[in-house]
Scaffold this active site. Structure first.
Site, short mmCIF file in Angstrom:
data_model
loop_
_atom_site.label_atom_id
_atom_site.label_comp_id
_atom_site.label_asym_id
_atom_site.label_seq_id
_atom_site.Cartn_x
_atom_site.Cartn_y
_atom_site.Cartn_z
N TRP A 234 -10.76 -8.39 0.21
CA TRP A 234 -11.49 -8.91 -0.95
C TRP A 234 -10.85 -10.19 -1.49
O TRP A 234 -11.43 -10.88 -2.32
CB TRP A 234 -11.56 -7.85 -2.04
CG TRP A 234 -10.22 -7.59 -2.71
CD1 TRP A 234 -9.02 -7.43 -2.09
CD2 TRP A 234 -9.96 -7.47 -4.10
NE1 TRP A 234 -8.02 -7.21 -3.02
CE2 TRP A 234 -8.59 -7.22 -4.27
CE3 TRP A 234 -10.77 -7.53 -5.23
CZ2 TRP A 234 -7.99 -7.05 -5.51
CZ3 TRP A 234 -10.17 -7.35 -6.48
CH2 TRP A 234 -8.80 -7.11 -6.61
N ASP A 235 -9.65 -10.49 -1.01
CA ASP A 235 -8.96 -11.72 -1.43
C ASP A 235 -9.90 -12.91 -1.34
O ASP A 235 -9.93 -13.78 -2.20
CB ASP A 235 -7.74 -11.99 -0.54
CG ASP A 235 -6.80 -10.81 -0.39
OD1 ASP A 235 -7.31 -9.67 -0.32
OD2 ASP A 235 -5.59 -11.03 -0.34
N GLU B 183 -3.30 -0.52 -6.52
CA GLU B 183 -3.03 0.46 -5.46
C GLU B 183 -1.90 1.42 -5.81
O GLU B 183 -1.47 2.21 -4.98
CB GLU B 183 -2.73 -0.28 -4.15
CG GLU B 183 -3.95 -1.03 -3.66
CD GLU B 183 -3.69 -1.85 -2.40
OE1 GLU B 183 -2.54 -1.89 -1.93
OE2 GLU B 183 -4.65 -2.45 -1.89
N LYS C 61 0.45 -1.64 -9.70
CA LYS C 61 0.88 -2.64 -8.74
C LYS C 61 0.34 -4.00 -9.19
O LYS C 61 1.02 -5.01 -9.07
CB LYS C 61 0.34 -2.27 -7.36
CG LYS C 61 0.83 -3.17 -6.23
CD LYS C 61 0.37 -2.64 -4.88
CE LYS C 61 0.71 -3.60 -3.75
NZ LYS C 61 -0.07 -3.31 -2.53
N GLN C 62 -0.88 -3.99 -9.68
CA GLN C 62 -1.53 -5.26 -10.01
C GLN C 62 -2.61 -5.04 -11.06
O GLN C 62 -3.06 -3.92 -11.27
CB GLN C 62 -2.17 -5.83 -8.75
CG GLN C 62 -3.26 -4.94 -8.17
CD GLN C 62 -3.59 -5.32 -6.74
OE1 GLN C 62 -3.02 -4.77 -5.81
NE2 GLN C 62 -4.48 -6.25 -6.57
#
Lengths: 752, 752
Positions: free
Chosen positions: B382-383, B513, B625-626
């Site tokens: 998806w980046d 994640e 994580k993000q």
């Protein structure tokens, strides 16, 4: 829910009813895999599948020694920290069952042989598998054959077999080739066909090993004895197998022996005359070890064989009978009423296979398939503690003690695993042979932290039933404390409106594998609470009984009063979720908010779900592989009211697929308790015939040991209504209408 | 939260500030892996890592062609239905960078060479990598060397390089060996060292292939041209590479050519005289295909090379400059103020690498490492859509269109995958090259259903910004509808107290994640709602604009009015969880009930968490994580009040580790919006230097493409304050105090 089985599912023209034996009157090649399992003989250490003496046809050759395994590095398609590293797979030990027969140089091959008579029988009292048949050879000569096979329950390392041959019509040359054959690495390699499995994989079966597994180190023969010795390539385990051969006949004969790395042969050539009965006897011994050189194991085999050589096999057969008489005297379950003879036979087959799976396991656990197959790689699961140990604890407590001592030998591994998972205490592996976690799919493996509470439950039950406080204080208390510690560290306190600080356990998987990695799984929380309470209770009891021993335990475990108080506080603060609207206990925090799986409209070709849907699809729904809350209602029955039990059963039962064989027995027990008698009977029938009628279509991979044990539980605790809560035993029987009586035997008190 | 970086983390004595180039003044062997990445040249199709011309020393040789991959069966340690089956790994294409130099038969080897001068420079306007140095040979002769390397942005299949050699002190024999070398299968095999990774694995790196991957099918030379052709063993893809060699010198010289399966050599032997400059030029062409025979690809290479042979490389260099002038004119971002020259350089390096990763991707996606490394196996995530496409959409819309058309070519694969996962519509793979799901760990892969909404988001943004309704009606609407269908089928309606029927999406993983497989992930639900609304809105707009086209779409997609209404109903019924107590949006249903991870007391050697804790341990805690909710606050900013944004940011930011490079840019944007200016700057610095200063210690595996794109987003949408909500663009800049100005360029309207 899968419709429970009703009635007798066996073809009685082939398998006649006999209360003390499983008999087969007609040879059939179509279900060889299943019958090889059903006619297995074993003693919990050594197991021989019911392969024919001739070595073929066969579905899956199998000679299994509990714990005799190879290891291999688990390669994860995507690696992550803490994933299981060491794969473990039971090895197919060299096959000593083979006694190939040739008459007029024609081999006997049952699948094409012209059989005038045929019967095979596994006798539950003699413990002997017997085959008797009349073969009409291609040249028209009739031969009467009788063979017997037995794995000794009294002598752990011993198996005996014999073969009687009588020419009925005419003289003929006879040859019998007695073999020891390494099938694991030979051309005739062990291989489970998976024709029955449409989707091409089945996680319930064993992984394959590649490369040579058994490395030859001894090959010897002399004086009618053949010997082979091996070392397992990576695990370093060792094995020796030796066979003695003898013949009784009045016919002229000669003997020839040859030994190679993977095959030892002792061949009898007989100038057979009509009417003469020739009897060939083969006595076999297996010894295995974690690393003792195979030559040393050969010495052990020799000692075992020498004893029998002195006496012949008759005393061995008598000893077997006596052992089993004793077993049945303390373990039989009788269902009264003529109409129940078929069920009685099925029950006894279950109990017989159960003791064959567990009696002499000793330094090992009890694999999910016993020693009848390589299913689940020969691993030990919670099946032992929750499904098998109640039977052993209440009928053969010394065997239960062995199984629990085995868990104690694994304690250091469990401590290391807890540390790797960032926790204090000990975390037992979900599946293992050597003590290391072998579950490659953590969501339905490592995440089943409840294994800790299951072991503690069985341990507590054993100590309570036997009064074996010596074992408790010396060793077993360590298990109780280290698992209790795990729970206290795994969970956490959270302020909850109206309830103050409550203790929660997050990120675990309960028994039901159709839901994974959840918060506050009811089964886990309730079992963990019992684990914590048991640890504290037994510490306090020890303190009262023997202050010095108590002090030693504190020192050994680096334990202090503050920590014991904390364990107690965690137990009493444990969150036990309850839904007021439904009046039931949610399986976990989220369970009741999920979409309900439409089982009624799931076609049969999509069952079991695990072989037909991605885990994400299954996990997203309210659907159960096996009893979860309902199992807690049984194991911790005094923590729930009857009303709660009824409501929970009524909610969960229709959502339960029974895709696991661990489910039906539990459903049967609670159905009986809450008043669903017919359902209880149906589930019981589904369990008692799971292998006999191959209801899950994987009996070929070995017996379902948990179900075998569950059958005893369903009889004794379900219909028999027995409950044991911390030293108080109650009995509230609920017999099916057509059962005139139910008799079971329990051994209580009196440390072993 | 990981402390944001402050100040300039680069050693400016080695990497001097230059607003239009990355320059290196001192050779160092210690961080070769990183500098090879930083000095990569590429065009989105072909990428050459910054390996030295001599071929050694090297950390990781790399020549990558976007989408040129090998496939392999994914073996799961424990298999389950629907697990990804086809592993895909980018192949290290034959290395054409090699021009080995020998003076007096002594090879130049930078790591031991006596260098009197050294500079390497990647120029963002010329698009050329230049190295210039003076080497004092072991015998004391000084040699001036200048080499250049360029991958053409204008000509997709073309790379050019040259090498100028001048003997400063004395005559000497010179040899230059120009090679094409298959490193994938040769002895000099590509291998990423992972010394930096203590725990022995890193899931962010590429899997290794075993066995021969590139099977030789062409090896040819003639007229200064060498050619190699291959077929990839399992995927069947094909490749041809060809090189033309020429020399300009007044010195006597000879040329020797040899070609083998894995190595083509064209060697110049020059009788070098003092003061003479010899220039050797190598022009290279690569062509690849999914299956066209390599001999046919050789013809294509020949055509590419013949064009350059006619003109020499000067026009190619000029074309490159013109292309980049054009690029910077529409894409540059300028930070005003003398003090910001270093940051300006870093920003331009980011944008330059971004266009090198994406410009000529064309029939392929944009890999997570562009064409600079084999990290993440060369997969598309998806980046592309969330981090890179905004930049392309607003500066080079035709490249954005190519990326979206690539997703359209994968639609049938996505339909099949949805079906396999028991859903209607289309489910795009979380990671892939060939369109098939390649994520072997579903909890952080397949479970990220939000990929569907991410693609739709980028598509919607592209159509809105460009007005490219032709592409929408012809192809792209299919993506919008099929993904919307997925959501409507994946979720379900549930009666919710006080809210009536509400639509829930269960069992998915959001962007973060460190939490997996949850219910009602806020990001997913909000993005899915936008996906559903966009599908309905664009269908309605098409209906209004062109009734016939609309009817064709309905037919093509087997869509009717009732289903469109249902999509709309699902969108408006979507559950958007909100916690009244905290005034924030829970990341998912359970998130706020979890234990909070103690980040303050997590030692640095336990970071990143994913390499030091079992997923079960991480998932059990509130730790990110993000950015997850915070990313939704950006992408769907008009769905949240400023008060909510502030509260959410203040709650989640301290829980965010930033262990993913996709996080800092998002945190920067929202920090800027809610008023945390310094934090915004800090996160921005962490992002803009992630590769340049190797902040995540894995720049050796290639540039972080998502971060490159995120840097543009942080500049334009963070500090620049640009927002686009369904065709309305607003600008609310929040510049850091020491930025005198910020200039960025957008291309709006005008379909491509």
């Amino acid at each position: 829910m899968r419709g429970p089985v009703t009635g007798d599912p066996l073809d009685r023209s082939r398998f006649p009813v006999d209360p003390w034996a499983l008999r087969e009157r007609r040879y059939e090649a179509a279900d060889l895999g299943t019958t090889e399992t059903l006619f297995s003989v074993g003693n919990g250490y050594l197991g021989l599948r019911g392969n024919v003496e001739e070595g073929r046809d066969s579905y899956a050759h199998g000679t299994f020694i509990n714990g005799f395994h190879e290891t291999w590095p688990i390669r994860h398609a995507e690696e992550a920290f803490g994933f299981a590293k060491v794969g473990q797979t039971i090895v197919n030990a060299p096959d000593a069952k083979i006694m190939r027969l040739y008459v007029d140089d024609e081999p006997l091959l049952l699948s094409v042989a012209d059989l005038e008579e045929y019967e095979r029988s596994l006798d539950f009292r003699s413990g002997v598998l017997t085959r008797e048949l009349v073969w009409r050879t291609p040249s028209g000569k009739r031969v009467h054959l009788r063979s017997r096979r037995m794995v000794s329950l009294a002598e752990r390392h011993l198996a005996v077999m014999d073969y009687e041959i009588t020419l009925l019509d005419a003289d003929a040359p006879i040859a019998v080739s007695c073999q020891l054959l390494n099938r694991q690495d030979g051309q005739d390699e062990y291989h489970v066909k998976d024709a029955a499995m449409g989707s091409g994989f089945d996680p319930r079966r064993a992984a394959n090993l590649s490369g040579r597994v058994l490395q030859p180190s001894v090959a010897w023969e002399g004086d009618g004895r053949t010997v082979l010795g091996y070392r397992v390539a990576t695990s370093g385990m060792t094995l020796a197998v030796a066979a003695d051969h003898s013949i009784e006949t009045t016919d002229a004969h000669e003997e020839l022996t040859s030994v190679e790395d993977d095959l030892a042969k002792h061949v009898f050539r007989i100038s057979g005359t009509r009417g003469t009965t020739t009897r060939i006897t083969k006595v076999v011994s297996y010894h295995t070890s974690r690393g003792v050189p195979a030559v040393e194991l050969v010495d052990r085999c020799r000692r075992t064989l020498d004893r029998v050589r002195d006496t012949g096999i008759e005393p061995v057969l008598q000893e077997q009978r006596a052992w089993l008489d004793d077993f049945w005297a303390r373990s039989d379950v009788e269902i009264g009423g003529e109409a129940n003879a078929a069920l009685q036979q099925a029950v006894r087959w279950n109990l017989f296979q159960l003791i064959q799976a567990s009696a002499r396991a000793e330094g090992a656990g009890i694999p999910a398939k016993g020693v009848t197959g390589s299913g689940y790689d020969g691993h030990y699961f919670w099946d032992t503690e929750i499904y098998v140990l109640p039977f052993l604890t209440y009928t053969s407590p010394s065997f239960a003690r062995n199984a629990l001592r085995f868990r104690h030998t694994m304690l250091d591994h469990a401590r290391a695993r807890a540390k790797e998972l960032n926790q204090h205490g000990a975390l037992y592996p979900w599946r293992t042979i050597n003590g290391e976690e072998a579950s490659a799919y953590y969501a339905a493996g490592t995440a089943q932290y409840h294994i800790d509470a299951d072991i503690s439950h069985a341990l507590t039950q054993y100590v309570t039933a036997t009064g074996d406080t010596a074992f408790l204080g010396r060793e077993a208390i360590d298990i109780l404390v280290e698992t209790a510690r795990l729970w206290a560290d795994l969970g956490f306190w959270r302020e909850t409106a109206g309830a103050g600080e409550v203790f929660h356990i997050h990120g675990v998987t309960g028994p039901d594998e159709y839901t994974a990695v959840v918060n506050d799984n009811l089964f886990t929380n309730v079992m963990a609470r019992a684990n914590l309470r048991s640890a504290v209770r037994h510490l306090r009891a020890l303190q009262e009984r023997d202050g010095e021993a108590y002090a030693r335990v504190l020192t050994r475990l680096e334990l202090d009063e503050a920590e014991i108080d904390e364990l107690s506080r965690v137990a009493e603060g444990m969150h036990v979720p309850f839904d007021d609207n439904l009046g039931i206990h949610p399986q976990d925090d989220d369970f009741l908010s999920k979409e309900i799986w439409d089982l009624a409209n799931t076609p049969p070709d999509k069952r079991p779900l695990l072989l037909n849907y991605h885990p994400l699809v299954i996990y997203r729904h309210q659907v159960l592989k096996q009893a979860d809350v309902v199992l807690a209602l049984f194991l911790q029955g005094d923590e729930f009211t009857l009303e709660e039990k009824l409501a929970n059963f009524e909610y969960y039962d229709p959502l339960t697929t029974g895709d696991s064989t661990l489910s039906a027995v539990v459903q049967s027990i609670i159905a009986a308790e809450v008043g669903y008698g017919e359902l209880a009977e149906g589930y019981f029938t589904s369990a008692v015939y799971v292998d006999l009628a191959d209801l899950h279509r994987n009996a070929d991979a070995g017996v379902h040991v948990a179900s075998l044990g569950g059958v005893w539980n369903a009889l004794v605790s379900g219909f028999g209504g027995m409950r044991d809560y911390r030293g108080s035993w109650t009995f509230d029987p609920r017999l099916p209408a057509d059962w005139e009586s139910l008799t079971y035997r329990l051994t209580l008190g009196g440390a072993v």
